[in-house]
Design a protein around this motif. Structure first.
Motif, mmCIF file in Angstrom:
data_model
loop_
_atom_site.group_PDB
_atom_site.id
_atom_site.type_symbol
_atom_site.label_atom_id
_atom_site.label_comp_id
_atom_site.label_asym_id
_atom_site.label_seq_id
_atom_site.Cartn_x
_atom_site.Cartn_y
_atom_site.Cartn_z
ATOM 1 N N VAL A 60 0.714 -1.232 0.021
ATOM 2 C CA VAL A 60 0.091 0.093 0.086
ATOM 3 C C VAL A 60 0.981 1.316 0.211
ATOM 4 O O VAL A 60 0.529 2.129 -0.763
ATOM 5 C CB VAL A 60 -0.838 0.076 1.100
ATOM 6 C CG1 VAL A 60 -1.536 1.251 1.296
ATOM 7 C CG2 VAL A 60 -2.078 -1.026 0.952
ATOM 8 N N GLN A 61 1.979 1.229 0.844
ATOM 9 C CA GLN A 61 2.963 2.151 0.618
ATOM 10 C C GLN A 61 3.400 2.869 -0.680
ATOM 11 O O GLN A 61 3.533 3.933 -1.112
ATOM 12 C CB GLN A 61 4.013 2.258 1.622
ATOM 13 C CG GLN A 61 3.589 1.871 3.193
ATOM 14 C CD GLN A 61 2.786 2.642 3.834
ATOM 15 O OE1 GLN A 61 2.688 3.781 3.386
ATOM 16 N NE2 GLN A 61 2.065 2.390 4.894
ATOM 17 N N VAL A 62 3.469 1.608 -1.323
ATOM 18 C CA VAL A 62 3.939 1.853 -2.725
ATOM 19 C C VAL A 62 3.087 2.113 -3.684
ATOM 20 O O VAL A 62 3.014 2.286 -5.045
ATOM 21 C CB VAL A 62 5.136 1.013 -3.297
ATOM 22 C CG1 VAL A 62 6.393 1.439 -2.360
ATOM 23 C CG2 VAL A 62 4.738 -0.325 -3.285
ATOM 24 N N GLY A 63 1.672 1.958 -3.455
ATOM 25 C CA GLY A 63 0.373 2.160 -4.229
ATOM 26 C C GLY A 63 -0.283 1.068 -4.661
ATOM 27 O O GLY A 63 -1.398 1.284 -5.312
ATOM 28 N N ALA A 64 0.035 -0.009 -4.309
ATOM 29 C CA ALA A 64 -0.834 -1.220 -4.704
ATOM 30 C C ALA A 64 -2.008 -1.367 -3.676
ATOM 31 O O ALA A 64 -1.428 -1.536 -2.359
ATOM 32 C CB ALA A 64 -0.037 -2.551 -4.912
#
Lengths: 393, 348, 179
Positions: free
Chosen positions: A143-147
């Motif tokens: 989630v931190q990198v966007g997924a």
């Protein structure tokens, strides 16, 4: 400092000087960005004051203590059984693991040894809380990198672990199951079979994450080479756990620990410590993923070899710990967690010092965040993996 | 009596009224359908959950509930916001979507601008689609919020960078069709042949496959969907330029996001998938005025499913990485595609 | 670079999860029924049964309580309030001395404060407190979370029997007193 860091800093200073020349011409000024205390990437109320030049970080300063609950002080006015309910809430994702070092320290002071069956069950739950904790990290890092999707998978599969922990201890998040001299209760019937199935599910979850997140080229582009912690710098900042193993340091208290080896039975198992030489965000992710797999194998071995016997040693009903002091540290999901317990012979500890892993892991952030871009702050914070309760206590 | 004749007997203002209504329906209903089918359901299924289930059967009225909720909310302006710029930004973004939809034909006579008399077509579409950059920059600047500002600037850089591969990908199609008229592009695909076989016509996805992939990637970036969602990046910029919006204005951004996805998918389906044409039926037939919009809808849903499938699977690129992708890979490939298409067009 | 790019593999993972959710029957029974395929539970309509040991709510077996105050003293956040008085009970044998009996007047647990640690249940020497896995006792007003003696006794009906132990255990299985 060392060669790597000084080279890095020299590069940075050179870049700054070049920027300064440009700045003289076009008169730009920096911007201070407060990341947190209420920000989705800070897992709670961590605040990072970042001085930015464009999107580049010039200086970053973590501000901690927004969630300070004073557990060290509270422990001084609680009896030993009551303290475990408090320290459950330090690292709330792997809460059983918090109880273990404290109980081991108290056992050391009282010179009690838990019977073998309880030691084995203790180790099972210790490893299961590690799985429950790190599984969430695997989703959260994505989630931190966007997924978005991996975190749902993580929550979905963590539920099985939590159900097993609840079936054994009665509490999903705060088991409060460890006692001085053993455990509160024995395992219920059918638990071993179910847990083995859950371990299978966790392994398939690891495979899923490997395909969905780790193999993803974008994820690799975002994490490889970002937030590199050289081994010596990491050690000097007191990093522990997967953060330091991701830098290639082969150190695991479960295997190498001198204190507190009496209460857990990792030494009787067949397992290995995973390390990764790179020291970047990706290697920390990779090490944690391997650790989950290793833990599921450990739980399987532990359940196969569970000895029979009592689960409670003979301890007085009212626990008075003789005067003395003990320090016990264990390899918790987030890193090395230690309790320094000083007793003056009363019902309550005289002083408890908690060495929690996240606090030390966070201390490297000012060094690590200097010179990176804003999106990388989030990646690095995510890969260092802290739980706010573990920082602020 | 055919539909064309009935329609032709109406006065100009009546026709215009119908077209405006149809445009609203084409944007808003499609956007609603996409929100429900993709955001609420398909993505939930990908994450082993059900999504909204309470409002209406299988949660089908959830979007209405959401709209009702947002309308009731207070429309908050930040204290230091540039009030006019802040307030106007969502309308600018939505206006770009509405302007874009007018170029899309959904049948031989189901058009919003008369393509018999003008060849503007895709040229106008590409021009007005860039207006949304303005709206996003306005939103980022007007919010007087550091996160919004960073988000707005990132969005501007990204949208401008990806405008170029988008246009260059379209150029290949335009060369092959020999026209910029959207309806003529559809006819060219319907009547075209590929290696002498005319059964399915020649949807340009077959001959312009490279352009199609570039168009899809650039479209993903224009819509600011993951892996190109650095401008909204909810885990670091807290939804970027939308951070300060609430209530109705946030809803406009939200609708705009999905409506734009639908409209871009419509453009893509006209350019690459043959528009309203399905093999076996003459694209000029009267019945296509009714059937055409449905065919388009199916194609739109299929294309947007790809968009949202990618969005909910992939992590996001960093700002510099996505710029590199655009300038170093997509644009050269698109240029090469144009050259090859031109050579083949001359050769055959 | 792998043979299949990770991007495509990732799409495969989410795609196959979607198909598994929509078609839980697999290829053999391709009937869409996402309600069965989803891992979530639609809470107010269907409920998951918590495990027997789940610490949901504390039930009081009133007859066993002697108002000894052990639980109230051991509670880490002091959320148990007990009041009692002594009464003279008639002697067991004729002519004997009258016995003293502890009568419970008040036994309240404030669930707004309770940490659900289970220490009170554990320290009770007379087996008057039990855990029930019941969890639906939220209240709109925080004051209503203070459960008095009668409310706590009502929970007694929901207390399940203790489970058997896993093989190799030497624990003795306890019994729940009948209500």
């Amino acid at each position: 400092m060392t060669a790597v860091s000084s080279r890095r800093q020299l590069n940075y200073i050179a870049a700054q000087a070049a920027d300064a020349r440009v700045n003289l011409e076009i008169e730009t000024e920096g911007m201070t960005l407060n990341i947190g205390p209420q920000h989705p990437a800070t897992h709670g109320t961590l605040r990072i004051v970042a001085k930015l030049d464009g999107e580049q970080v010039i200086a970053a300063d973590p501000v901690m203590g927004y969630m300070h609950r004073g557990y060290e002080k509270l422990s001084e006015v609680r009896t030993y059984p009551q303290v475990t309910t408090l320290i459950n809430r330090i690292d709330w994702l792997g809460s059983f693991a918090n109880e273990v070092p404290f109980i081991l320290a108290a056992e050391q002071l009282m010179e009690v040894e838990a019977p073998p069956r309880s030691q084995w069950i203790r180790t099972v739950l210790f490893e299961m809380s590690r799985i429950a904790n790190i599984v969430l990290f695997l989703g959260d890092m994505a989630v931190q990198v966007g997924a978005v999707t991996p975190v749902f998978f993580a929550f979905r599969d963590r539920e099985h672990i939590l159900n097993q922990i609840e079936a054994a201890t009665g509490g999903r998040f705060h088991p409060n199951f460890d006692r001085i001299g053993g455990l509160k209760d024995d395992l219920p019937k059918g638990w071993i079979v179910e847990t083995k199935q859950v371990m299978k599910k966790m392994r398939s979850f690891c495979n899923e994450i490997e395909e969905l997140v780790m193999g993803n080229e974008i994820f690799q582009a975002r994490t490889r080479g970002i937030g590199v912690v050289p081994a010596d710098i990491g050690l000097s900042y007191g990093l522990s756990g997967a953060n330091i193993r991701g830098s290639g340091v082969d150190w695991d208290v479960r295997r190498d620990g001198t204190t507190g080896a009496g209460g857990l039975v990792h030494n009787e198992l067949d397992w290995r410590v995973w390390t990764h030489p790179d020291g970047d965000s990706f290697s920390r992710f990779w090490v944690r993923l391997q650790e989950v797999r290793e833990s599921t194998r450990m739980v399987d071995q532990l359940l196969d070899g569970l000895p029979s016997g009592p689960i409670m040693a003979k301890v007085p009903r009212i626990i008075k710990v003789p005067a003395g002091e003990a320090y016990v540290e264990t390899e918790n999901p987030l890193g090395v967690m230690g309790y320094y317990v000083v007793s003056k012979g009363g019902l309550a500890p005289f002083r408890v010092k908690i060495r929690s892993a996240s606090f030390n892991n966070m201390s490297i952030t000012p060094w690590l965040l200097t010179g990176v871009y804003v999106p990388d702050i989030i990646t690095i914070l995510g890969s260092l993996y802290f739980i706010l309760g573990d920082i602020d206590r | 009596m055919s539909t064309t004749q009935v329609f032709a007997e109406l006065a100009y203002w009546q026709q215009t009224g119908i077209r405006v209504g149809a445009a609203l329906a084409a944007v808003l209903l499609v956007a609603g359908a996409l929100v429900y089918m993709h955001l609420f359901k398909a993505v939930s299924f990908m994450q082993s959950r059900l999504g909204p289930m309470e409002a209406g059967p299988y949660g089908s009225l959830q979007l209405l509930a959401e709209v009702g909720k947002h309308i009731q909310k207070e429309d908050i302006f930040p204290a230091k916001a540039d009030r006019f710029v802040f307030g106007a930004a969502p309308f600018v973004v939505l206006a770009s979507t509405f302007l874009l939809v007018v170029v899309v034909p959904a049948g031989p006579d189901a058009w919003f601008i008369d393509h018999h008399n003008s060849d503007l077509g895709i040229y106008l579409g590409l021009a007005v689609s860039s207006v949304s950059v303005l709206g996003i920059l306005m939103a980022g600047w007007g919010s007087s919020n550091k996160y919004s500002l960073l988000g707005g600037l990132r969005a501007t850089g990204q949208l401008i960078a990806y405008e170029l591969p988008l246009i260059l990908a379209v150029v290949g199609v335009v060369i092959q069709a020999g026209t910029m008229n959207m309806a003529d592009i559809v006819y060219a695909q319907a009547n075209g042949e590929i290696f002498g076989l005319g059964i399915v016509g020649n949807p340009y996805i077959l001959t312009q496959g490279v352009a199609f992939i570039i168009f899809l990637i650039a479209m993903q970036a224009e819509l600011a969907q993951a892996p190109f969602d650095m401008p909204v990046a909810e885990s670091e910029l807290v939804t970027g330029y939308m951070t300060e919006y609430s209530g109705m204005r946030f809803l406009l951004f939200f609708i705009g996001e999905f409506a734009t996805a639908g409209v871009f998918a419509a453009v893509a389906s006209v350019l690459f998938l043959g528009g309203w044409y399905i093999p076996g039926i003459d694209p000029g037939a009267d019945v296509m005025n009714l059937l055409g919009p449905l065919v388009m809808l199916v194609k739109i849903v299929g294309l947007t499913f790809l968009v949202f499938w990618t969005r909910f699977t992939m992590p996001r690129f960093r700002e510099d990485q996505l710029q590199r992708l655009a300038w170093k890979f997509l644009i050269p490939i698109a240029l090469a595609n144009i050259v090859v298409t031109g050579i083949l067009k001359v050769a055959f | 670079m792998a043979l299949i790019p990770g991007l495509i593999k990732g799409l495969g993972v989410t795609g196959s999860t979607m198909m598994r959710t929509i078609f839980p029957g697999g290829v053999k029974k391709p009937i869409p029924s996402p309600v069965k395929g989803a891992e979530t539970v639609q809470y107010p309509h269907e409920k998951e049964a918590p495990p027997t040991r789940a610490r949901g709510v504390i039930a009081l077996h009133e007859e066993n309580c002697t108002a000894c105050m052990l639980c109230a003293r051991e509670c880490p956040d002091w959320c148990i309030y007990i009041e009692g008085h002594k009464e003279k009970a008639p002697p067991r044998r004729a002519g004997g001395k009258p016995r003293q009996r502890n009568i419970l007047d008040r036994f309240d647990i404030d669930y707004a404060l309770c940490m659900f640690c289970g220490i009170c249940v554990e320290v009770c020497p007379f087996e008057a407190l039990f855990w029930s896995p019941e969890y639906e006792f939220s209240e709109p007003r925080i004051a209503d979370l203070l459960h008095d003696m009668s409310r706590l006794s009502e929970w007694m009906e929901t207390v399940p029997d203790f489970e058997d132990y896993e093989a190799g255990s030497q624990q003795k299985k306890l019994k729940v007193p009948p209500t």
